[in-house]
Design an enzyme around this catalytic site. Sequence first.
Site, PDB file in Angstrom:
ATOM      1  N   ARG A 191       2.695 -43.312 -13.767  1.00 38.68           N
ATOM      2  CA  ARG A 191       2.771 -42.184 -15.108  1.00 38.68           C
ATOM      3  C   ARG A 191       3.167 -42.743 -15.841  1.00 38.68           C
ATOM      4  O   ARG A 191       3.798 -41.915 -17.049  1.00 38.68           O
ATOM      5  CB  ARG A 191       2.577 -41.062 -14.361  1.00 38.68           C
ATOM      6  CG  ARG A 191       1.933 -40.366 -13.071  1.00 38.68           C
ATOM      7  CD  ARG A 191       1.016 -39.788 -13.656  1.00 38.68           C
ATOM      8  NE  ARG A 191       0.484 -39.326 -12.148  1.00 38.68           N
ATOM      9  CZ  ARG A 191      -0.305 -38.049 -11.618  1.00 38.68           C
ATOM     10  NH1 ARG A 191       0.725 -37.367 -12.863  1.00 38.68           N
ATOM     11  NH2 ARG A 191      -0.510 -38.010 -11.028  1.00 38.68           N
ATOM     12  N   ARG A 193       1.624 -37.114 -19.880  1.00 39.96           N
ATOM     13  CA  ARG A 193       2.645 -35.418 -20.566  1.00 39.96           C
ATOM     14  C   ARG A 193       3.895 -35.555 -21.249  1.00 39.96           C
ATOM     15  O   ARG A 193       4.561 -34.745 -21.609  1.00 39.96           O
ATOM     16  CB  ARG A 193       2.728 -34.684 -20.068  1.00 39.96           C
ATOM     17  CG  ARG A 193       0.660 -34.032 -19.989  1.00 39.96           C
ATOM     18  CD  ARG A 193       0.677 -33.194 -18.572  1.00 39.96           C
ATOM     19  NE  ARG A 193       0.545 -33.230 -17.301  1.00 39.96           N
ATOM     20  CZ  ARG A 193       0.470 -33.030 -15.802  1.00 39.96           C
ATOM     21  NH1 ARG A 193       0.391 -32.049 -16.085  1.00 39.96           N
ATOM     22  NH2 ARG A 193       0.921 -33.269 -14.978  1.00 39.96           N
ATOM     23  N   ARG A 203      -4.206 -35.260 -25.453  1.00 38.55           N
ATOM     24  CA  ARG A 203      -5.052 -34.202 -24.535  1.00 38.55           C
ATOM     25  C   ARG A 203      -5.383 -32.884 -25.415  1.00 38.55           C
ATOM     26  O   ARG A 203      -6.266 -32.320 -24.338  1.00 38.55           O
ATOM     27  CB  ARG A 203      -3.939 -33.679 -23.328  1.00 38.55           C
ATOM     28  CG  ARG A 203      -4.118 -35.373 -22.570  1.00 38.55           C
ATOM     29  CD  ARG A 203      -5.355 -35.362 -21.369  1.00 38.55           C
ATOM     30  NE  ARG A 203      -4.997 -33.727 -20.478  1.00 38.55           N
ATOM     31  CZ  ARG A 203      -5.646 -32.766 -20.615  1.00 38.55           C
ATOM     32  NH1 ARG A 203      -6.940 -32.718 -21.244  1.00 38.55           N
ATOM     33  NH2 ARG A 203      -5.738 -31.739 -19.909  1.00 38.55           N
ATOM     34  N   ASP A 223      -7.886 -42.080 -12.546  1.00 45.01           N
ATOM     35  CA  ASP A 223      -7.121 -41.254 -11.449  1.00 45.01           C
ATOM     36  C   ASP A 223      -7.411 -41.407 -11.129  1.00 45.01           C
ATOM     37  O   ASP A 223      -8.574 -41.598 -10.190  1.00 45.01           O
ATOM     38  CB  ASP A 223      -7.299 -39.680 -12.411  1.00 45.01           C
ATOM     39  CG  ASP A 223      -6.308 -38.718 -11.458  1.00 45.01           C
ATOM     40  OD1 ASP A 223      -5.498 -38.805 -12.098  1.00 45.01           O
ATOM     41  OD2 ASP A 223      -6.743 -38.012 -10.849  1.00 45.01           O
ATOM     42  N   TYR A 267      -7.316 -35.365   0.102  1.00 47.50           N
ATOM     43  CA  TYR A 267      -7.995 -34.319  -1.213  1.00 47.50           C
ATOM     44  C   TYR A 267      -9.199 -33.782  -1.323  1.00 47.50           C
ATOM     45  O   TYR A 267      -9.410 -32.552  -1.050  1.00 47.50           O
ATOM     46  CB  TYR A 267      -7.940 -34.930  -2.246  1.00 47.50           C
ATOM     47  CG  TYR A 267      -6.497 -35.409  -3.011  1.00 47.50           C
ATOM     48  CD1 TYR A 267      -6.312 -34.123  -4.045  1.00 47.50           C
ATOM     49  CD2 TYR A 267      -6.220 -37.093  -2.783  1.00 47.50           C
ATOM     50  CE1 TYR A 267      -4.836 -33.649  -4.724  1.00 47.50           C
ATOM     51  CE2 TYR A 267      -4.460 -36.166  -3.920  1.00 47.50           C
ATOM     52  CZ  TYR A 267      -3.897 -35.449  -4.491  1.00 47.50           C
ATOM     53  OH  TYR A 267      -3.040 -35.329  -4.746  1.00 47.50           O
TER      54      TYR A 267
HETATM   55  O1  CP3 Z   1       0.621 -44.554 -14.330  1.00 46.48           O
HETATM   56  C1  CP3 Z   1      -0.445 -44.162 -14.875  1.00 46.48           C
HETATM   57  O2  CP3 Z   1       0.555 -43.519 -15.470  1.00 46.48           O
HETATM   58  C2  CP3 Z   1      -1.670 -44.247 -15.449  1.00 46.48           C
HETATM   59  C3  CP3 Z   1      -2.731 -42.989 -14.499  1.00 46.48           C
HETATM   60  C4  CP3 Z   1      -2.590 -42.189 -13.165  1.00 46.48           C
HETATM   61  C5  CP3 Z   1      -2.918 -40.790 -13.505  1.00 46.48           C
HETATM   62  N1  CP3 Z   1      -2.889 -40.603 -11.848  1.00 46.48           N
HETATM   63  C6  CP3 Z   1      -2.955 -39.902 -14.987  1.00 46.48           C
HETATM   64  C7  CP3 Z   1      -2.864 -38.724 -14.332  1.00 46.48           C
HETATM   65  C8  CP3 Z   1      -2.392 -42.580 -11.875  1.00 46.48           C
HETATM   66  C9  CP3 Z   1      -2.067 -43.894 -11.759  1.00 46.48           C
HETATM   67  C10 CP3 Z   1      -2.646 -41.432 -11.349  1.00 46.48           C
HETATM   68  C11 CP3 Z   1      -2.212 -41.090  -9.324  1.00 46.48           C
HETATM   69  C12 CP3 Z   1      -2.641 -40.730  -9.203  1.00 46.48           C
HETATM   70  N2  CP3 Z   1      -3.400 -39.633  -9.271  1.00 46.48           N
HETATM   71  C13 CP3 Z   1      -1.932 -39.846  -7.834  1.00 46.48           C
HETATM   72  C14 CP3 Z   1      -1.412 -41.384  -7.165  1.00 46.48           C
HETATM   73  C15 CP3 Z   1       0.186 -41.498  -7.548  1.00 46.48           C
HETATM   74  C16 CP3 Z   1       0.623 -39.913  -6.879  1.00 46.48           C
HETATM   75  O3  CP3 Z   1       0.893 -39.452  -8.310  1.00 46.48           O
HETATM   76  O4  CP3 Z   1       1.072 -39.899  -6.273  1.00 46.48           O
HETATM   77  C17 CP3 Z   1      -2.448 -38.835  -7.468  1.00 46.48           C
HETATM   78  C18 CP3 Z   1      -2.073 -37.950  -6.060  1.00 46.48           C
HETATM   79  C19 CP3 Z   1      -3.775 -37.675  -8.235  1.00 46.48           C
HETATM   80  C20 CP3 Z   1      -4.309 -36.916  -8.250  1.00 46.48           C
HETATM   81  C21 CP3 Z   1      -3.328 -35.991  -9.812  1.00 46.48           C
HETATM   82  N3  CP3 Z   1      -4.181 -36.291 -10.832  1.00 46.48           N
HETATM   83  C22 CP3 Z   1      -2.757 -34.920  -8.873  1.00 46.48           C
HETATM   84  C23 CP3 Z   1      -2.206 -34.618  -8.768  1.00 46.48           C
HETATM   85  C24 CP3 Z   1      -3.144 -34.339 -10.688  1.00 46.48           C
HETATM   86  C25 CP3 Z   1      -1.923 -33.029 -11.196  1.00 46.48           C
HETATM   87  C26 CP3 Z   1      -0.879 -32.840 -11.082  1.00 46.48           C
HETATM   88  C27 CP3 Z   1      -0.155 -33.496 -12.566  1.00 46.48           C
HETATM   89  O5  CP3 Z   1       0.460 -34.774 -12.419  1.00 46.48           O
HETATM   90  O6  CP3 Z   1      -0.860 -33.153 -13.267  1.00 46.48           O
HETATM   91  C28 CP3 Z   1      -3.486 -35.691 -11.511  1.00 46.48           C
HETATM   92  C29 CP3 Z   1      -3.548 -35.595 -13.236  1.00 46.48           C
HETATM   93  C30 CP3 Z   1      -2.841 -36.214 -13.691  1.00 46.48           C
HETATM   94  N4  CP3 Z   1      -3.095 -38.028 -13.299  1.00 46.48           N
HETATM   95  C31 CP3 Z   1      -2.163 -36.663 -15.437  1.00 46.48           C
HETATM   96  C32 CP3 Z   1      -2.540 -37.493 -15.658  1.00 46.48           C
HETATM   97  C33 CP3 Z   1      -1.855 -38.196 -16.847  1.00 46.48           C
HETATM   98  C34 CP3 Z   1      -1.981 -35.053 -15.648  1.00 46.48           C
HETATM   99  C35 CP3 Z   1      -3.055 -34.427 -16.433  1.00 46.48           C
HETATM  100  C36 CP3 Z   1      -3.162 -34.246 -17.597  1.00 46.48           C
HETATM  101  O7  CP3 Z   1      -2.922 -34.602 -18.576  1.00 46.48           O
HETATM  102  O8  CP3 Z   1      -2.959 -33.129 -17.587  1.00 46.48           O
END
Ligand code: CP3
Length: 380
Positions: free
Chosen positions: A54, A58, A67, A103, A180
């Site tokens: 990540r 944010r 965003r 994502d 999921y």
């Molecule tokens: O790592 C990076 O910078 C690359 C981008 C990336 C995102 N999600 C962007 C994201 C990666 C590699 C992921 C993987 C991801 N997504 C996982 C596996 C890694 C982990 O955290 O275990 C999972 C389970 C997800 C599913 C997911 N996406 C969730 C549970 C959420 C909500 C929680 C949260 O952090 O907001 C997301 C949203 C998400 N994925 C955001 C980002 C930048 C936030 C979205 C926003 O801008 O509001």
Amino acid sequence: MLRLGGDVLVTGNDANRKDASACAEVLLPAAEQSALIKACRRQPAANTPVWLMRQAGRFMKEYREIRSRVGFLELCKTPEAAAAVTVMAVEKLGVDAAIIFSDLLLPLEPMGVGLVYSSSEGPVIEHPVRSVADLERLVPVVPAESLWCVAEAIKLTRAALPAGVPLIGFAGAPFTMASYLVEGGSSRHYAHTKSLMYSAPACWHALMQLLSEVTVSYLNMQRAAGAQVLQLFDSWVGCLSEADYREFVLPYSQAVIAGLPGDVPVIHFGTGTAHLLAAMREAGGDVIGLDWRVNLHDAWEMLGGSVAVQGNLDPCVLLSEPAEIRKQVVRILSEANGRPGHIFNLGHGILPETPFDHVKYLVETVHELGAAEVIVAHGA
Ligand code: CP3
């Protein structure tokens, strides 16, 4: 011969590659010389490479600004925007690798289950899969058709990144994707997922088979588009016993990794997996991801000599002060003990409330203290 982003692209049909059509192009050689790829292969490198899960998100004000104008899914699906966010994170943080901005759940959308991101609940699947009838309703996914935007974002990112910065592509492992799909979103106990697994094993195995096939072709597409390392996220698999992992999950994660071209390093990541490390190692991967619950040295010993490791700072440490961050970097580097094959990372993603300066300080500190000559001088 083609040139892209300073790398030389060659066309090949290496007999080792399982899916030659999807892997027509192999990127050589600048990224091959990078600390990240050397660490994946357990070769000595000039410094301990660091990137952060990540790293584009944010905690960064530039990301929040983007965003405020663009929805999350729209951002993921607009190649130019996804590439810009990916490159921005590398430039702002000075990390040793890029991870494509996307994502984990993107491949679920074309299955027709109604994927939405809610600002309060995170991802929601409107039509969860809990029966054979639900499974039969899933639309078959051909990544080259419905997920082409990810391939396009990878091509644009590869062209924009310095040649020596490798680009990581990724996908969810079948268990985490299934969790999921079955729960309908994030979960605490995985009760629906485990019920399906125990009560309807044939349905479970069919779902896992379907997910593993989609994942193989999705990752091969990313590789063909220019991703130089692939990470398989099995973020939530730590909720299973080892016996259940072996019976219900291992064959599918193994099939995904075996279905990838042999020339691309694979990082196999999970959290809460201290009890699963040997089994995850069997499933495959050149690098095993570790979270902060394990001692890096002990976990690496247990995994044996033939694998690299990635991790394992607790993301919450970044909420503290620079002195504490530095102390924990010293500890993790001394657990790695200068052994080739350590990629510094967090044990899980950066939390949104993390101060940007702390993240930057972490990267600088790993570069300072993880330089090969510093490790040798101090016997890390
Ligand atoms: O790592 C990076 O910078 C690359 C981008 C990336 C995102 N999600 C962007 C994201 C990666 C590699 C992921 C993987 C991801 N997504 C996982 C596996 C890694 C982990 O955290 O275990 C999972 C389970 C997800 C599913 C997911 N996406 C969730 C549970 C959420 C909500 C929680 C949260 O952090 O907001 C997301 C949203 C998400 N994925 C955001 C980002 C930048 C936030 C979205 C926003 O801008 O509001």
